[in-house]
Design an enzyme around this catalytic site. Sequence first.
Site, PDB file in Angstrom:
ATOM      1  N   HIS A 146      16.955  21.875  38.185  1.00  0.00           N
ATOM      2  CA  HIS A 146      17.784  20.677  38.115  1.00  0.00           C
ATOM      3  C   HIS A 146      19.197  21.110  37.758  1.00  0.00           C
ATOM      4  O   HIS A 146      19.448  21.541  36.638  1.00  0.00           O
ATOM      5  CB  HIS A 146      17.209  19.712  37.069  1.00  0.00           C
TER       6      HIS A 146
ATOM      7  N   LYS B 154       8.123   8.537  44.376  1.00  0.00           N
ATOM      8  CA  LYS B 154       9.083   8.078  43.356  1.00  0.00           C
ATOM      9  C   LYS B 154       9.282   6.578  43.488  1.00  0.00           C
ATOM     10  O   LYS B 154       9.283   6.054  44.600  1.00  0.00           O
ATOM     11  CB  LYS B 154      10.462   8.707  43.601  1.00  0.00           C
TER      12      LYS B 154
ATOM     13  N   LYS C 240      17.025   4.173  44.598  1.00  0.00           N
ATOM     14  CA  LYS C 240      17.013   5.576  45.033  1.00  0.00           C
ATOM     15  C   LYS C 240      16.998   5.681  46.555  1.00  0.00           C
ATOM     16  O   LYS C 240      17.602   6.578  47.126  1.00  0.00           O
ATOM     17  CB  LYS C 240      15.789   6.293  44.473  1.00  0.00           C
TER      18      LYS C 240
ATOM     19  N   ARG D 224      27.241   6.637  34.827  1.00  0.00           N
ATOM     20  CA  ARG D 224      27.567   6.431  33.407  1.00  0.00           C
ATOM     21  C   ARG D 224      27.840   7.778  32.769  1.00  0.00           C
ATOM     22  O   ARG D 224      27.706   8.810  33.410  1.00  0.00           O
ATOM     23  CB  ARG D 224      26.380   5.785  32.706  1.00  0.00           C
TER      24      ARG D 224
ATOM     25  N   GLY E  87      14.107   7.859  34.418  1.00  0.00           N
ATOM     26  CA  GLY E  87      13.351   8.407  33.290  1.00  0.00           C
ATOM     27  C   GLY E  87      11.996   8.960  33.677  1.00  0.00           C
ATOM     28  O   GLY E  87      11.108   9.062  32.846  1.00  0.00           O
ATOM     29  N   GLY E  88      11.847   9.321  34.943  1.00  0.00           N
ATOM     30  CA  GLY E  88      10.592   9.946  35.375  1.00  0.00           C
ATOM     31  C   GLY E  88       9.429   8.973  35.546  1.00  0.00           C
ATOM     32  O   GLY E  88       8.323   9.388  35.880  1.00  0.00           O
TER      33      GLY E  88
HETATM   34  P1  ADP Z   1      14.547   9.892  37.391  1.00  0.00           P
HETATM   35  O1  ADP Z   1      15.605   8.968  37.918  1.00  0.00           O
HETATM   36  O2  ADP Z   1      13.258   9.187  37.105  1.00  0.00           O
HETATM   37  O3  ADP Z   1      15.021  10.756  36.290  1.00  0.00           O
HETATM   38  P2  ADP Z   1      15.004  12.007  39.357  1.00  0.00           P
HETATM   39  O4  ADP Z   1      14.988  11.754  40.798  1.00  0.00           O
HETATM   40  O5  ADP Z   1      16.318  12.198  38.715  1.00  0.00           O
HETATM   41  O6  ADP Z   1      14.170  10.848  38.623  1.00  0.00           O
HETATM   42  O7  ADP Z   1      14.096  13.274  39.032  1.00  0.00           O
HETATM   43  C1  ADP Z   1      13.758  13.649  37.718  1.00  0.00           C
HETATM   44  C2  ADP Z   1      13.224  15.083  37.724  1.00  0.00           C
HETATM   45  O8  ADP Z   1      12.085  15.191  38.583  1.00  0.00           O
HETATM   46  C3  ADP Z   1      14.189  16.123  38.256  1.00  0.00           C
HETATM   47  O9  ADP Z   1      15.032  16.593  37.254  1.00  0.00           O
HETATM   48  C4  ADP Z   1      13.242  17.200  38.759  1.00  0.00           C
HETATM   49  O10 ADP Z   1      12.766  17.962  37.670  1.00  0.00           O
HETATM   50  C5  ADP Z   1      12.068  16.420  39.298  1.00  0.00           C
HETATM   51  N1  ADP Z   1      12.167  16.156  40.752  1.00  0.00           N
HETATM   52  C6  ADP Z   1      12.768  15.104  41.351  1.00  0.00           C
HETATM   53  N2  ADP Z   1      12.653  15.169  42.692  1.00  0.00           N
HETATM   54  C7  ADP Z   1      11.955  16.276  42.968  1.00  0.00           C
HETATM   55  C8  ADP Z   1      11.470  16.891  44.180  1.00  0.00           C
HETATM   56  N3  ADP Z   1      11.688  16.361  45.372  1.00  0.00           N
HETATM   57  N4  ADP Z   1      10.766  18.032  44.063  1.00  0.00           N
HETATM   58  C9  ADP Z   1      10.505  18.588  42.855  1.00  0.00           C
HETATM   59  N5  ADP Z   1      10.919  18.062  41.686  1.00  0.00           N
HETATM   60  C10 ADP Z   1      11.634  16.917  41.733  1.00  0.00           C
END
Ligand code: ADP
Length: 659
Positions: free
Chosen positions: A210, A160, A118, A295, A166-167
């Site tokens: 999102h 993060k 990331k 993907r 996957g959160g």
């Molecule tokens: P992953 O790769 O684990 O899925 P993401 O970066 O895609 O992580 O983020 C997953 C979710 O987390 C997003 O859809 C959003 O809901 C929340 N999110 C991510 N970054 C932020 C941020 N900077 N502020 C608020 N919510 C966020």
Amino acid sequence: MKSINTILIANRGEIASRVIRTCKKMGITSVAVYADADKNAPFVRQADLAVHIGASEPSQSYLDQDKIIAAAKRTGADAIHPGYGFLSENADFARLCKAEGIIFIGPNPEAIAAMGSKSKAKAMMKRAGVPVVPGYDGEDQSEATLKTEALKIGFPVLLKATAGGGGKGMRIVHEEKEITTAIASAKREAKNAFGDDELLIEKYIASGRHIEFQIFGDQHKHVIHLLERECSIQRRYQKVIEESPSPIMTEALRKSMGDAAVLAAQAMDYDNAGTVEFIYDDTSGAFYFLEINTRLQVEHPVTEAITGLDMVQMQIQSAQGTPLQITQEEVVGNGYAIEARLYAEDAANNYAPVTGKIHNYQFPDVDGLRVESAIESGSEISIFYDPMIAKIIVKDSNRINAHTKLLYVLQQFICQGIVTNLPFLKTLLQHEDFQKGNYNTHFVQEKIDLSQINKISDQQIQEVAIVATLYDWNKREQSRKTLRSLPSGWRNNCYQYQKEVFHIGEQVVQLQYQYVEDGFVFLFEDKERKVAMIGIDETTLCIDIDGLQKTYAVAKVGEDYFVHSPTIGNVKITQEDRFPIKEKEKVSGGYESPIPSQVVKINIQSGDAIKEGDPLIVLSSMKMENVLVANQDGKVEEIYVAEGQNVEAGFLLLKINEE
Ligand code: ADP
């Protein structure tokens, strides 16, 4: 340009079925690979050829690169489609395919690798001029630096895992005093999940949506986007409902977000299907790059529904070197589409995954409905894989019509045997704010009262009890007739009042019933209900209760009846006299498996002294790891399981002598 003749699908479930369908359409031979647990899965039968590749644990089958390559060689597959999850975003696997002379249906390995981290992805996007969330993505991972950077960004911040997905490994930090603990726990989770504890910090967007753009590239440097999908309805940072167009989208915003998505893809010479995810700040109207998924996404059917394109076909064409067959101007959204993800999970119990057998599984026949399903009547949901069992996609001319239709489909959908998130989905769809498009990523957490979603009214409980009673009554009646060869027709029989006691969840229903001249009379505590039997067979019961005629789907398994009606949903009801007396002795100091799981790791040995909070056993169920920790100091007396063993819910794992 090389033409693809045979595709091996290195995946399972609904996505394997999805890819196989396009293979058939294009006249390409499809090869499924399957693990033990999937022996009877529909996708295995649907493929032209199928190869068994090993044990149910993904590491021994769907993630085993050598076995997959060997299966491809054996079946003469000239291409591999990885689906999503498993090996789909593994750059090494994409390289291995290339080295073995097999086409990997996905982007070039460099693009996959570039998005694997990331922080590197963010740095790349920043250089290309794509807006990214303000934050820290540097290499210095010392606690002091992370703290200083968090202060600089200003709370709240989001931690993060750079290797994340996957959160997992994400932590919201609201104030300075929480940061030390949050860094430690995010690092620990990231290390466990990805083997890498590097973190990045972002400004936390308090009210974010999102919104993602589907992108598509070919091997000739053309990139287009296929419009947006809004995926803000999430639980545990994972999507449950996706829709397109986004309720907040305007032409101007679509233009600027779409341009940014294409710019992001061009910055990395992207080919094939991908998704650029953005977070849109509801308060300021700004949007920021989150990540690119290299993907096909779970939610791709939403885009297919409104664009009329077959994205798997486009992927295959792109992988064999065919230039994009469509220009940006030709991509036109038509109508509105929504997808709901059906999970084998108990939303009311903190979304705990559920396993078991599905006895009856039927969708209604509705125009504009598309179901992508991993299962069928009789399927077992195992502990080994993701609990998503189907995607339900509805398309209509506008948002209101499509929502009405999706709700109808969910109401009519029969799914008997296990708990699913169906009541949760129905609750979401009927929420006024959702219907207005007035939501952000916190919607589920803030607006859905999980304690209410499984509630059914007293009247409905009585209805279900009547159905179970009559279903059973008919069964007894049938066997009596065959045994004693009495003249047919139940109308000739006369009964005294019979008593029955049923359980629905925590609730107990007592009733009495009697056969009368033209039907039955049921007595409940407070009221009498007149019931007429209209028709009955093995799986359905049509009755008239107090003048309202309805058809119910019924399945009986052991002491349990599974009853479905569109107004009530899918309910399990158990008859008391056959109620199992489960007087399971609670062992003092005993630790049980909370849900059906596999024992992944045992951190202790018999005789070990342990402290409260020590991790004892790591359990895994449906991709989620659960660490069992000691709730008191003590000494390990005995361990009843071994690593790799599968255990049922409530299985005694170990015993601790508490001090
Ligand atoms: P992953 O790769 O684990 O899925 P993401 O970066 O895609 O992580 O983020 C997953 C979710 O987390 C997003 O859809 C959003 O809901 C929340 N999110 C991510 N970054 C932020 C941020 N900077 N502020 C608020 N919510 C966020």
